[in-house]
Design a protein around this motif. Structure first.
Motif, PDB file in Angstrom:
ATOM      1  N   GLY A 108      -2.305  -2.218  -4.931  1.00 15.59           N
ATOM      2  CA  GLY A 108      -1.801  -1.141  -5.771  1.00 15.59           C
ATOM      3  C   GLY A 108      -1.260  -1.613  -7.105  1.00 15.59           C
ATOM      4  N   ALA A 109      -0.416  -2.641  -7.098  1.00 15.70           N
ATOM      5  CA  ALA A 109       0.192  -3.120  -8.340  1.00 15.70           C
ATOM      6  C   ALA A 109      -0.865  -3.649  -9.297  1.00 15.70           C
ATOM      7  CB  ALA A 109       1.226  -4.193  -8.030  1.00 15.70           C
ATOM      8  N   THR A 110      -1.825  -4.395  -8.777  1.00 13.72           N
ATOM      9  CA  THR A 110      -2.908  -4.913  -9.622  1.00 13.72           C
ATOM     10  C   THR A 110      -3.729  -3.771 -10.207  1.00 13.72           C
ATOM     11  OG1 THR A 110      -3.048  -6.924  -8.297  1.00 13.72           O
ATOM     12  CG2 THR A 110      -4.950  -6.397  -9.674  1.00 13.72           C
ATOM     13  N   SER A 111      -3.994  -2.755  -9.410  1.00  9.71           N
ATOM     14  CA  SER A 111      -4.758  -1.596  -9.892  1.00  9.71           C
ATOM     15  C   SER A 111      -4.045  -0.910 -11.039  1.00  9.71           C
ATOM     16  CB  SER A 111      -4.995  -0.611  -8.744  1.00  9.71           C
ATOM     17  OG  SER A 111      -5.764  -1.199  -7.715  1.00  9.71           O
ATOM     18  N   LEU A 112      -2.733  -0.789 -10.944  1.00  5.94           N
ATOM     19  CA  LEU A 112      -1.981  -0.147 -12.016  1.00  5.94           C
ATOM     20  C   LEU A 112      -2.021  -0.987 -13.291  1.00  5.94           C
ATOM     21  CD1 LEU A 112       1.127   1.214 -10.060  1.00  5.94           C
ATOM     22  CD2 LEU A 112      -0.839   2.510 -10.925  1.00  5.94           C
ATOM     23  N   ARG A 113      -1.946  -2.288 -13.136  1.00  3.36           N
ATOM     24  CA  ARG A 113      -2.027  -3.155 -14.328  1.00  3.36           C
ATOM     25  C   ARG A 113      -3.399  -3.051 -14.988  1.00  3.36           C
ATOM     26  NH1 ARG A 113       0.708  -6.943 -11.028  1.00  3.36           N
ATOM     27  NH2 ARG A 113      -1.256  -8.087 -10.677  1.00  3.36           N
ATOM     28  N   LEU A 114      -4.438  -2.951 -14.167  1.00  5.77           N
ATOM     29  CA  LEU A 114      -5.799  -2.855 -14.702  1.00  5.77           C
ATOM     30  C   LEU A 114      -6.102  -1.475 -15.288  1.00  5.77           C
ATOM     31  CD1 LEU A 114      -7.770  -4.672 -11.846  1.00  5.77           C
ATOM     32  CD2 LEU A 114      -7.298  -5.567 -14.133  1.00  5.77           C
ATOM     33  N   GLY A 115      -5.414  -0.463 -14.774  1.00  6.56           N
ATOM     34  CA  GLY A 115      -5.708   0.903 -15.191  1.00  6.56           C
ATOM     35  C   GLY A 115      -6.818   1.538 -14.392  1.00  6.56           C
ATOM     36  N   HIS A 116      -7.287   0.856 -13.354  1.00  7.02           N
ATOM     37  CA  HIS A 116      -8.307   1.397 -12.458  1.00  7.02           C
ATOM     38  C   HIS A 116      -8.183   0.680 -11.123  1.00  7.02           C
ATOM     39  CE1 HIS A 116     -10.779  -2.256 -12.821  1.00  7.02           C
ATOM     40  NE2 HIS A 116     -10.516  -2.213 -14.120  1.00  7.02           N
ATOM     41  N   PRO A 117      -8.661   1.311 -10.039  1.00  4.46           N
ATOM     42  CA  PRO A 117      -8.526   0.662  -8.728  1.00  4.46           C
ATOM     43  C   PRO A 117      -9.316  -0.640  -8.664  1.00  4.46           C
ATOM     44  CG  PRO A 117      -9.119   2.987  -8.500  1.00  4.46           C
ATOM     45  CD  PRO A 117      -9.305   2.636  -9.944  1.00  4.46           C
ATOM     46  N   THR A 118      -8.765  -1.610  -7.969  1.00  2.17           N
ATOM     47  CA  THR A 118      -9.540  -2.817  -7.689  1.00  2.17           C
ATOM     48  C   THR A 118     -10.717  -2.454  -6.799  1.00  2.17           C
ATOM     49  OG1 THR A 118      -8.306  -3.355  -5.678  1.00  2.17           O
ATOM     50  CG2 THR A 118      -7.429  -4.218  -7.789  1.00  2.17           C
ATOM     51  N   GLU A 119     -11.691  -3.351  -6.708  1.00  4.40           N
ATOM     52  CA  GLU A 119     -12.847  -3.086  -5.847  1.00  4.40           C
ATOM     53  C   GLU A 119     -12.402  -2.847  -4.409  1.00  4.40           C
ATOM     54  OE1 GLU A 119     -15.905  -5.987  -6.084  1.00  4.40           O
ATOM     55  OE2 GLU A 119     -16.155  -5.819  -8.252  1.00  4.40           O
ATOM     56  N   GLU A 120     -11.419  -3.617  -3.950  1.00  2.00           N
ATOM     57  CA  GLU A 120     -10.943  -3.468  -2.575  1.00  2.00           C
ATOM     58  C   GLU A 120     -10.309  -2.103  -2.364  1.00  2.00           C
ATOM     59  OE1 GLU A 120      -8.090  -5.782   0.674  1.00  2.00           O
ATOM     60  OE2 GLU A 120      -7.584  -5.863  -1.476  1.00  2.00           O
ATOM     61  N   LEU A 121      -9.471  -1.669  -3.314  1.00  2.00           N
ATOM     62  CA  LEU A 121      -8.792  -0.373  -3.160  1.00  2.00           C
ATOM     63  C   LEU A 121      -9.776   0.775  -3.279  1.00  2.00           C
ATOM     64  CD1 LEU A 121      -6.128   1.066  -2.719  1.00  2.00           C
ATOM     65  CD2 LEU A 121      -5.777   1.071  -5.202  1.00  2.00           C
ATOM     66  N   LEU A 122     -10.722   0.666  -4.213  1.00  2.00           N
ATOM     67  CA  LEU A 122     -11.716   1.726  -4.362  1.00  2.00           C
ATOM     68  C   LEU A 122     -12.558   1.849  -3.097  1.00  2.00           C
ATOM     69  CD1 LEU A 122     -12.944   3.842  -6.260  1.00  2.00           C
ATOM     70  CD2 LEU A 122     -14.538   2.088  -7.054  1.00  2.00           C
ATOM     71  N   ALA A 123     -12.958   0.709  -2.524  1.00  2.00           N
ATOM     72  CA  ALA A 123     -13.752   0.746  -1.296  1.00  2.00           C
ATOM     73  C   ALA A 123     -12.970   1.375  -0.153  1.00  2.00           C
ATOM     74  CB  ALA A 123     -14.194  -0.671  -0.929  1.00  2.00           C
ATOM     75  N   ALA A 124     -11.674   1.057  -0.071  1.00  2.00           N
ATOM     76  CA  ALA A 124     -10.846   1.642   0.993  1.00  2.00           C
ATOM     77  C   ALA A 124     -10.709   3.147   0.803  1.00  2.00           C
ATOM     78  CB  ALA A 124      -9.471   0.975   0.996  1.00  2.00           C
ATOM     79  N   ALA A 125     -10.582   3.597  -0.451  1.00  2.00           N
ATOM     80  CA  ALA A 125     -10.471   5.033  -0.721  1.00  2.00           C
ATOM     81  C   ALA A 125     -11.767   5.749  -0.372  1.00  2.00           C
ATOM     82  CB  ALA A 125     -10.102   5.253  -2.188  1.00  2.00           C
ATOM     83  N   VAL A 126     -12.905   5.179  -0.779  1.00  2.00           N
ATOM     84  CA  VAL A 126     -14.206   5.787  -0.472  1.00  2.00           C
ATOM     85  C   VAL A 126     -14.424   5.860   1.031  1.00  2.00           C
ATOM     86  CG1 VAL A 126     -16.703   5.392  -0.606  1.00  2.00           C
ATOM     87  CG2 VAL A 126     -15.294   5.200  -2.667  1.00  2.00           C
TER      88      VAL A 126
END
Length: 342
Positions: free
Chosen positions: A95-113
């Motif tokens: 989560g924290a890395t995604s916020l810094r990037l401004g978009h979900p990491t590949e791992e977080l996006l895959a988990a959401a999908v």
């Protein structure tokens, strides 16, 4: 009256897509906060004019909104997260890395999908086993992030309506209330004590921790179909709003000068309702009219169909002053209060 019957009565008063949306957001069960993140993403994307998106595109604002909220508050009851691939577990890692990037990491996006179709989207349209009057999306066949999510006319009408900003604010307020319930511990203080209202700030507060949770107006105005309790017209964006004491607070002062006020506390949630500033000013300290009491009873009944802690708050307020909440409901309660002063 059961919670389902209360929700059906709420919908019957305004059988519109907005009412179905409010039923999903305000009255559905809350084992986690996923549905709020989904609602946020749906309003955002449909409000941008999209008629359909890929599941991956829907997962981006969904995951980011949860990442933003998870930094400040729990998104599920303590101990509810599962194994290493559970969405909340992944959110904790990424989560924290995604916020810094401004978009979900590949791992977080895959988990959401992976979790969205089963964990969230199948449940959004259901209210305690009953289907909502309107559907807001249809998920196409297939697997993975390329699956199509088609937005229905009902969602586009909600997201494009004049009330869309208010619906977003209502969703945010409900989200904060549920987060606070998770943080405090469902079954302990909020269930035992309910919420109080700070008379100065008009924020709903946790009775035990004395901390503000959400402003009263966005927390309850959806249960009034975003209408002024006094004139029953829609409160349009930008309109000046005040919180009205339906039974005027001055009743407690007037009686107190001679003998103790025999009725319930008028500074509690059951008696407080958003209204146009002009309507509230014109009403002043007069007693409520029959139509206003009917609308207040209907509003409080709708709140009783929502999960804890708002429902518990009204249950406690009714039972401590009028006996069992099932004995006549809010119409009887309000008639009893009016009988004290007429």
């Amino acid at each position: 009256m059961t919670a389902i019957e209360q929700a059906q009565e709420f919908f019957a008063a305004d059988p519109s897509p907005r009412a179905s949306w409010r039923m999903a957001v305000l009255m559905g069960r809350n084992s986690r906060t996923y549905k709020f993140a989904l609602g946020h993403a749906l309003l955002q994307l449909a409000g941008q004019g999209h008629a359909e998106v890929s599941l991956a595109d829907l997962a981006v604002p969904y995951a980011l909104s949860l990442a933003e909220r998870a930094t400040d508050a729990p998104q599920a009851p303590d101990g509810s997260a599962g194994g290493a691939t559970d969405f909340l577990t992944v959110l904790g890692r990424a989560g924290a890395t995604s916020l810094r990037l401004g978009h979900p990491t590949e791992e977080l996006l895959a988990a959401a999908v992976r979790s969205l179709p089963v964990m969230v989207m199948q449940k959004f349209h259901n209210l305690g086993g009953e289907a909502l009057g309107h559907r807001f999306y249809e998920l196409g066949p297939g697997t993975g992030g390329r699956r199509t999510v088609r937005f229905t006319d009902a969602l586009r009408s909600v997201a494009g309506s004049e009330q869309a900003p208010g619906l977003g604010t209502e969703l945010g307020a409900r989200w904060r209330i549920v987060e606070n319930a998770f943080d405090t511990g469902i079954g302990r203080s909020l269930i035992a004590d309910g919420l109080s209202v700070d008379g100065t700030t008009l924020y709903l507060t946790d009775r035990r921790r004395r901390r503000p949770i959400a402003h009263l107006t966005p927390a309850v105005i959806g249960f009034q179909h975003h209408r002024c309790l006094l004139c029953d017209d829609v409160i349009v964006p930008g309109a000046a709003v005040q919180v009205d004491h339906v039974f005027p607070r001055s009743l407690m002062t007037r009686y107190g000068a001679v003998r103790p006020w025999p009725g319930p506390d008028l500074d509690l949630l059951w008696n407080l309702a958003p209204a146009h500033e002009a309507c509230n000013g014109a009403k002043s300290d007069r007693l409520p009219k029959d139509a206003e009491l009917m609308r207040l009873a209907r509003r409080n009944t709708a709140i009783m169909s929502s999960p804890h802690p708002l429902r518990r708050t009204l249950e406690l307020q009714m039972r401590t002053t009028h006996g069992d909440a099932r004995a006549g409901g809010w119409p009887a309660f309000l008639r009893a209060v009016r009988a004290l002063v007429t």
